[in-house]
Design an enzyme around this catalytic site. Structure first.
Site, PDB file in Angstrom:
ATOM      1  N   TYR A   1      41.679 -19.874  33.974  1.00 43.40           N
ATOM      2  CA  TYR A   1      41.060 -18.666  33.405  1.00 43.40           C
ATOM      3  C   TYR A   1      42.115 -17.807  32.716  1.00 43.40           C
ATOM      4  O   TYR A   1      41.899 -17.313  31.608  1.00 43.40           O
ATOM      5  CB  TYR A   1      40.372 -17.860  34.513  1.00 43.40           C
TER       6      TYR A   1
ATOM      7  N   PHE B   1      33.285 -12.249   2.712  1.00 40.87           N
ATOM      8  CA  PHE B   1      32.320 -13.263   3.157  1.00 40.87           C
ATOM      9  C   PHE B   1      31.138 -12.566   3.855  1.00 40.87           C
ATOM     10  O   PHE B   1      31.273 -11.437   4.321  1.00 40.87           O
ATOM     11  CB  PHE B   1      33.006 -14.259   4.105  1.00 40.87           C
ATOM     12  N   ASP B   2      29.994 -13.232   3.947  1.00 40.27           N
ATOM     13  CA  ASP B   2      28.783 -12.540   4.431  1.00 40.27           C
ATOM     14  C   ASP B   2      28.904 -11.996   5.856  1.00 40.27           C
ATOM     15  O   ASP B   2      28.445 -10.895   6.126  1.00 40.27           O
ATOM     16  CB  ASP B   2      27.515 -13.389   4.254  1.00 40.27           C
TER      17      ASP B   2
ATOM     18  N   ASP C   1      41.606 -12.695   5.819  1.00 41.10           N
ATOM     19  CA  ASP C   1      40.537 -13.543   6.338  1.00 41.10           C
ATOM     20  C   ASP C   1      40.948 -14.959   5.917  1.00 41.10           C
ATOM     21  O   ASP C   1      40.857 -15.328   4.756  1.00 41.10           O
ATOM     22  CB  ASP C   1      39.208 -13.111   5.718  1.00 41.10           C
TER      23      ASP C   1
ATOM     24  N   ALA D   1      40.263 -18.280   6.791  1.00 36.58           N
ATOM     25  CA  ALA D   1      39.541 -19.528   7.090  1.00 36.58           C
ATOM     26  C   ALA D   1      40.090 -20.740   6.325  1.00 36.58           C
ATOM     27  O   ALA D   1      40.237 -21.817   6.879  1.00 36.58           O
ATOM     28  CB  ALA D   1      38.064 -19.341   6.793  1.00 36.58           C
TER      29      ALA D   1
ATOM     30  N   LYS E   1      37.305 -24.265   9.833  1.00 37.67           N
ATOM     31  CA  LYS E   1      37.583 -24.773   8.481  1.00 37.67           C
ATOM     32  C   LYS E   1      38.954 -25.469   8.491  1.00 37.67           C
ATOM     33  O   LYS E   1      39.055 -26.626   8.861  1.00 37.67           O
ATOM     34  CB  LYS E   1      37.560 -23.624   7.463  1.00 37.67           C
TER      35      LYS E   1
ATOM     36  N   HIS F   1      19.534 -14.566   5.293  1.00 43.01           N
ATOM     37  CA  HIS F   1      19.412 -15.942   4.800  1.00 43.01           C
ATOM     38  C   HIS F   1      19.317 -16.972   5.922  1.00 43.01           C
ATOM     39  O   HIS F   1      18.725 -18.019   5.759  1.00 43.01           O
ATOM     40  CB  HIS F   1      20.575 -16.299   3.866  1.00 43.01           C
TER      41      HIS F   1
HETATM   42  N1  F0G Z   1      35.408 -15.766   6.672  1.00 42.80           N
HETATM   43  C1  F0G Z   1      35.151 -16.713   5.748  1.00 42.80           C
HETATM   44  C2  F0G Z   1      35.870 -16.698   4.446  1.00 42.80           C
HETATM   45  C3  F0G Z   1      34.196 -17.699   6.021  1.00 42.80           C
HETATM   46  O1  F0G Z   1      33.939 -18.607   5.101  1.00 42.80           O
HETATM   47  C4  F0G Z   1      33.540 -17.677   7.270  1.00 42.80           C
HETATM   48  C5  F0G Z   1      32.528 -18.678   7.590  1.00 42.80           C
HETATM   49  C6  F0G Z   1      33.860 -16.689   8.196  1.00 42.80           C
HETATM   50  C7  F0G Z   1      34.801 -15.753   7.860  1.00 42.80           C
HETATM   51  C8  F0G Z   1      33.190 -16.606   9.532  1.00 42.80           C
HETATM   52  O2  F0G Z   1      33.627 -17.609  10.353  1.00 42.80           O
HETATM   53  O3  F0G Z   1      31.620 -19.050  10.784  1.00 42.80           O
HETATM   54  O4  F0G Z   1      33.648 -19.166  12.238  1.00 42.80           O
HETATM   55  O5  F0G Z   1      32.155 -17.219  12.347  1.00 42.80           O
HETATM   56  N2  F0G Z   1      32.026 -19.426   6.759  1.00 42.80           N
HETATM   57  C9  F0G Z   1      31.094 -20.497   6.974  1.00 42.80           C
HETATM   58  C10 F0G Z   1      30.646 -21.008   5.648  1.00 42.80           C
HETATM   59  C11 F0G Z   1      29.993 -20.213   7.907  1.00 42.80           C
HETATM   60  O6  F0G Z   1      29.698 -21.823   5.630  1.00 42.80           O
HETATM   61  O7  F0G Z   1      31.227 -20.670   4.615  1.00 42.80           O
HETATM   62  P1  F0G Z   1      32.698 -18.294  11.485  1.00 42.80           P
END
Ligand code: F0G
Length: 458
Positions: free
Chosen positions: A72, A124-125, A214, A216, A257, A449
């Site tokens: 843990y 990102f969304d 960010d 990814a 990613k 979406h």
């Molecule tokens: N930032 C970026 C640039 C992303 O593309 C994503 C996720 C996230 C943050 C959030 O990360 O999914 O691990 O919580 N992108 C995926 C996509 C979902 O399909 O582009 P997460």
């Protein structure tokens, strides 16, 4: 004769996938209310919904899973991950989270308050969602050229430094940090140049603000810097990655990613005070600070993935496959965000389905058509994803209306790519007969979406 390019791996384990008939797909799509997220994956032949968590782990990653320490607190796997992040990315303090948006939730809880403004290159969304949920503003300062899909630029994901400087001059007291998304997913998986990263840093320093990456797809971004930016051609990916993050204070990572794991993420920072503040939120939302929602085995696989994800041969194989899809579409004349992105091809739905009005969601319509054609699932990056304006409640119609075809890492072969391209060509060839799209019958106020229900417009 020159030898052709080939993948830098061979395949040791396979997972069967199944073709279906158009009739079956018509029924499944209708049952899913024309929302591609609501399809069972068994109903999909080639799944390009996302490159997130859908990659194939290596034999070494799987072997690391067996070595996970599931304690843990103070697990060996945590320190393994922390060391790897220190060595490859250069951050001292590390907080695991279960995925990228969880890292955003924890970090933004510590950094953002109501009324703040967060400038960045196409948030990102989930990032935008976490900002707007806190009644703050995600202000896009991406270069204007990113909105012209046919304009070919090496670093189309860049911040417009002039726009950024203006925002800072006007709103300095409201900006808690500047955000940099590498690669710029929303603008088409387009990279950010080292020159731009340096420029963002200089502006941040001028106003004494931190910079948050960010991250990814940071490794894909580094590949583009190596292959496109002058002065970096002889540097290794790891050297480039180190320099990129030298311009950041803090990073969030969706490890699904570029760390090639199915689940995982983290926050990493150079600042002890921020780390300590974020620890509290991590314990509340994610888990204790040495696991944060991840099991030990997953942290081990993640650490190994960071090594593999920053190898040039791997990245070259990966990005050349995306380019291959781009080249096929060039052959067929299908317009997409140029040049090909790092993780995906973004088809320009406004240019393909010219007769479908914006209010009827052309990118979603194209996504449904592609699925019906061949069982290939992409995702809408357009007006549905853009949500309604939080104040006026009107639909937002972003400049770009795209169908994203995200390529999972080490998962499909170039034969699959050819099927995708041919399916898209077939839809493209009958584009003028597609004149009607969809209307929304049910939606959520944020990130609609994922769950939206749609109906065909008659
Ligand atoms: N930032 C970026 C640039 C992303 O593309 C994503 C996720 C996230 C943050 C959030 O990360 O999914 O691990 O919580 N992108 C995926 C996509 C979902 O399909 O582009 P997460």
């Amino acid at each position: 004769m020159n030898l052709p390019f080939a993948e830098s791996y061979k395949i040791k384990m396979v997972e069967p996938i199944r073709r279906s008939t158009r009739e079956e797909r018509e029924k499944w799509m209708k049952d899913a209310n024309y929302n591609l997220f609501k399809l069972k994956s068994d109903y999909v032949f080639i799944d390009l919904l996302t490159d997130s968590g859908t990659g194939a782990m290596s034999d070494k990653q799987w072997s690391e899973m067996m070595l996970g320490d599931e304690s843990y607190a103070g697990a060996r796997s945590y320190f393994n991950l922390k060391e790897t992040i220190k060595n490859i990315l250069g951050f001292e303090y590390v907080l695991p989270t279960h995925q990228g948006r969880a890292a955003e939730n924890v970090l933004f809880s510590a950094l953002i308050k109501e009324g703040d403004i967060i400038p960045g290159n196409s948030h990102f969304d989930t990032t935008k969602g976490h900002i707007e949920f806190r009644k703050a503003i995600a202000l896009d300062v991406t270069i204007d050229e990113a909105k012209d899909t046919q304009c070919e630029l090496p670093f189309k994901g860049n911040h417009d430094l002039k726009k950024l400087a203006e925002v800072m001059a006007k709103h300095r007291d409201k900006v808690p940090f500047i955000l940099v998304t590498v690669t710029n997913n929303t603008a088409g998986g387009q990279p950010v140049s080292m020159e731009c990263l340096k420029g963002v840093r200089a502006i941040a320093d001028q106003y004494q603000k931190p910079v948050v990456f960010d991250s990814a797809r940071f490794a894909e971004n580094a590949y583009f810097i190596k292959t496109r930016e002058k002065g970096y051609e002889n540097k290794t990916i790891r050297e480039i990655v180190k320099e990129m993050f030298s311009y950041a204070d803090t990073m969030t990572m969706s490890a699904k990613k570029d760390a090639i794991v199915n689940m995982g993420g983290f926050i990493a920072t150079k600042h002890q005070d921020l780390y300590e503040k974020a620890c509290m939120y991590n314990i509340m939302f994610e888990g204790y600070v040495t696991y944060g929602g991840m099991s030990g085995r997953d942290m081990n696989a993640l650490a190994q993935g960071l090594h593999e994800g920053t190898e040039f041969d791997y990245l070259e194989t990966r990005i050349k496959q995306v380019e291959y899809l781009g080249k096929k579409l060039d052959e067929y004349g299908v317009p997409y965000q140029r040049p090909a992105g790092g993780h995906a091809i973004f088809v320009d739905a406004k240019k393909v389905l010219e007769h479908v009005p914006r209010e009827q969601f052309p990118a979603q319509t194209l996504g449904v058509e592609l699925y019906l054609e061949a069982g290939v699932r992409g995702v809408e990056i357009g007006a549905i994803l853009a949500d309604r304006d939080p104040i006026t409640k009107e639909n937002r119609f972003p400049e770009l209306e795209l169908l994203r075809l995200a390529i999972p890492r080490r998962t499909y072969t170039n034969n699959h790519i050819e099927v995708i391209a041919a399916a898209l060509k077939n839809v493209y060839d009958r584009r003028n007969s597609i004149t009607k799209g969809f209307k929304i019958v049910k939606e959520q106020p944020i990130m609609r979406h994922f769950t939206v229900d749609l109906e065909r417009v008659n």
